[in-house]
Design a protein around this motif. Structure first.
Motif, PDB file in Angstrom:
ATOM      1  N   THR A   2      -0.047  13.192   0.793  1.00 55.76           N
ATOM      2  CA  THR A   2       1.322  12.769   0.509  1.00 55.76           C
ATOM      3  C   THR A   2       1.634  11.511   1.309  1.00 55.76           C
ATOM      4  O   THR A   2       0.922  11.160   2.250  1.00 55.76           O
ATOM      5  CB  THR A   2       2.329  13.863   0.897  1.00 55.76           C
ATOM      6  N   ILE A   3       2.733  10.874   0.964  1.00 54.51           N
ATOM      7  CA  ILE A   3       3.136   9.668   1.680  1.00 54.51           C
ATOM      8  C   ILE A   3       3.443   9.993   3.146  1.00 54.51           C
ATOM      9  O   ILE A   3       3.175   9.181   4.038  1.00 54.51           O
ATOM     10  CB  ILE A   3       4.330   8.967   0.982  1.00 54.51           C
ATOM     11  N   THR A   4       3.945  11.181   3.405  1.00 54.60           N
ATOM     12  CA  THR A   4       4.230  11.593   4.781  1.00 54.60           C
ATOM     13  C   THR A   4       2.938  11.688   5.581  1.00 54.60           C
ATOM     14  O   THR A   4       2.867  11.207   6.724  1.00 54.60           O
ATOM     15  CB  THR A   4       4.968  12.954   4.797  1.00 54.60           C
ATOM     16  N   SER A   7       1.534   8.197   6.086  1.00 52.06           N
ATOM     17  CA  SER A   7       2.387   7.506   7.058  1.00 52.06           C
ATOM     18  C   SER A   7       1.993   7.893   8.480  1.00 52.06           C
ATOM     19  O   SER A   7       1.854   7.026   9.347  1.00 52.06           O
ATOM     20  CB  SER A   7       3.850   7.851   6.789  1.00 52.06           C
ATOM     21  N   ARG A   8       1.804   9.179   8.709  1.00 50.55           N
ATOM     22  CA  ARG A   8       1.409   9.657  10.042  1.00 50.55           C
ATOM     23  C   ARG A   8      -0.002   9.195  10.397  1.00 50.55           C
ATOM     24  O   ARG A   8      -0.252   8.741  11.509  1.00 50.55           O
ATOM     25  CB  ARG A   8       1.468  11.179  10.092  1.00 50.55           C
ATOM     26  N   SER A  13       5.334   3.203   8.394  1.00 53.75           N
ATOM     27  CA  SER A  13       6.486   3.906   7.837  1.00 53.75           C
ATOM     28  C   SER A  13       6.301   4.122   6.334  1.00 53.75           C
ATOM     29  O   SER A  13       5.554   3.385   5.673  1.00 53.75           O
ATOM     30  CB  SER A  13       7.770   3.117   8.096  1.00 53.75           C
ATOM     31  N   GLN A  14       6.973   5.098   5.832  1.00 54.55           N
ATOM     32  CA  GLN A  14       6.922   5.357   4.385  1.00 54.55           C
ATOM     33  C   GLN A  14       7.485   4.159   3.616  1.00 54.55           C
ATOM     34  O   GLN A  14       6.970   3.806   2.553  1.00 54.55           O
ATOM     35  CB  GLN A  14       7.689   6.636   4.055  1.00 54.55           C
ATOM     36  N   ASP A  15       8.502   3.526   4.174  1.00 53.99           N
ATOM     37  CA  ASP A  15       9.064   2.332   3.536  1.00 53.99           C
ATOM     38  C   ASP A  15       8.023   1.223   3.452  1.00 53.99           C
ATOM     39  O   ASP A  15       7.932   0.522   2.441  1.00 53.99           O
ATOM     40  CB  ASP A  15      10.292   1.825   4.300  1.00 53.99           C
ATOM     41  N   LEU A  17       4.748   1.603   3.314  1.00 54.11           N
ATOM     42  CA  LEU A  17       3.776   1.991   2.291  1.00 54.11           C
ATOM     43  C   LEU A  17       4.320   1.724   0.891  1.00 54.11           C
ATOM     44  O   LEU A  17       3.609   1.184   0.033  1.00 54.11           O
ATOM     45  CB  LEU A  17       3.396   3.463   2.451  1.00 54.11           C
ATOM     46  N   ARG A  18       5.585   2.070   0.667  1.00 50.48           N
ATOM     47  CA  ARG A  18       6.199   1.807  -0.644  1.00 50.48           C
ATOM     48  C   ARG A  18       6.261   0.299  -0.916  1.00 50.48           C
ATOM     49  O   ARG A  18       6.008  -0.156  -2.027  1.00 50.48           O
ATOM     50  CB  ARG A  18       7.598   2.411  -0.701  1.00 50.48           C
ATOM     51  N   ARG A  37       3.913  10.691  -4.747  1.00 55.80           N
ATOM     52  CA  ARG A  37       2.687   9.917  -4.544  1.00 55.80           C
ATOM     53  C   ARG A  37       1.573  10.820  -4.015  1.00 55.80           C
ATOM     54  O   ARG A  37       1.790  11.611  -3.114  1.00 55.80           O
ATOM     55  CB  ARG A  37       2.936   8.768  -3.566  1.00 55.80           C
ATOM     56  N   TYR A  39      -2.001  10.113  -2.568  1.00 57.54           N
ATOM     57  CA  TYR A  39      -2.959   9.115  -2.092  1.00 57.54           C
ATOM     58  C   TYR A  39      -4.383   9.676  -2.105  1.00 57.54           C
ATOM     59  O   TYR A  39      -4.640  10.763  -1.595  1.00 57.54           O
ATOM     60  CB  TYR A  39      -2.599   8.662  -0.676  1.00 57.54           C
TER      61      TYR A  39
END
Length: 128
Positions: A2-4, A7-8, A13-15, A17-18, A37, A39
């Motif tokens: 997941t994006i989370t 991100s970690r 940040s998720q922003d 990545l977007r 999303r 990945y």
């Protein structure tokens, strides 16, 4: 992933990545049935590559061009190679500039240490 999770894992940040996906810095990420999303390992390799290049100071525009060329296929291999060679050359030049700056800082620090050391010795003598 997941994006989370991504991100970690990459400390982005998720922003960010977007944003990278929106501007074409990383290829479009697949989404699961819920529209979230998802990945892949390939997506993560792109993120790793982009993060590495950005931390070295490569401009976003150059990286977008590289990704675009990559997506055009093998006929762009030579162009991609030349783009990377040019960026490598620029990074080497930047490293040389930084090396000179470090040498100058070392010189200035040494001068200060030479100025301070006699004063510290004098203070120690007067403290006794």
């Amino acid at each position: 992933m997941t994006i989370t999770e991504v991100s970690r894992k990459y400390d982005l940040s998720q922003d960010t990545l977007r944003y990278y996906e929106r501007i074409g810095l990383i290829p479009s990420v697949n989404r699961n049935k819920s529209g979230i999303r998802d990945y892949t390992e390939e997506d993560c390799r792109w993120i790793e590559f982009i993060k590495c290049m950005r931390s070295a100071g490569l401009p976003i525009e150059i990286l977008i061009e590289y990704v675009s060329l990559f997506q055009q296929g093998d006929e762009t291999i030579e162009t991609r190679k030349e783009l990377l060679i040019e960026q490598r050359k620029l990074l080497i030049e930047k490293m040389e500039e930084m090396k000179k700056t470090i040498e100058r800082l070392d010189y200035k620090i040494e001068r200060y240490e030479q100025t301070i050391a006699p004063k510290e010795k004098e203070l120690k003598r007067t403290d006794n």
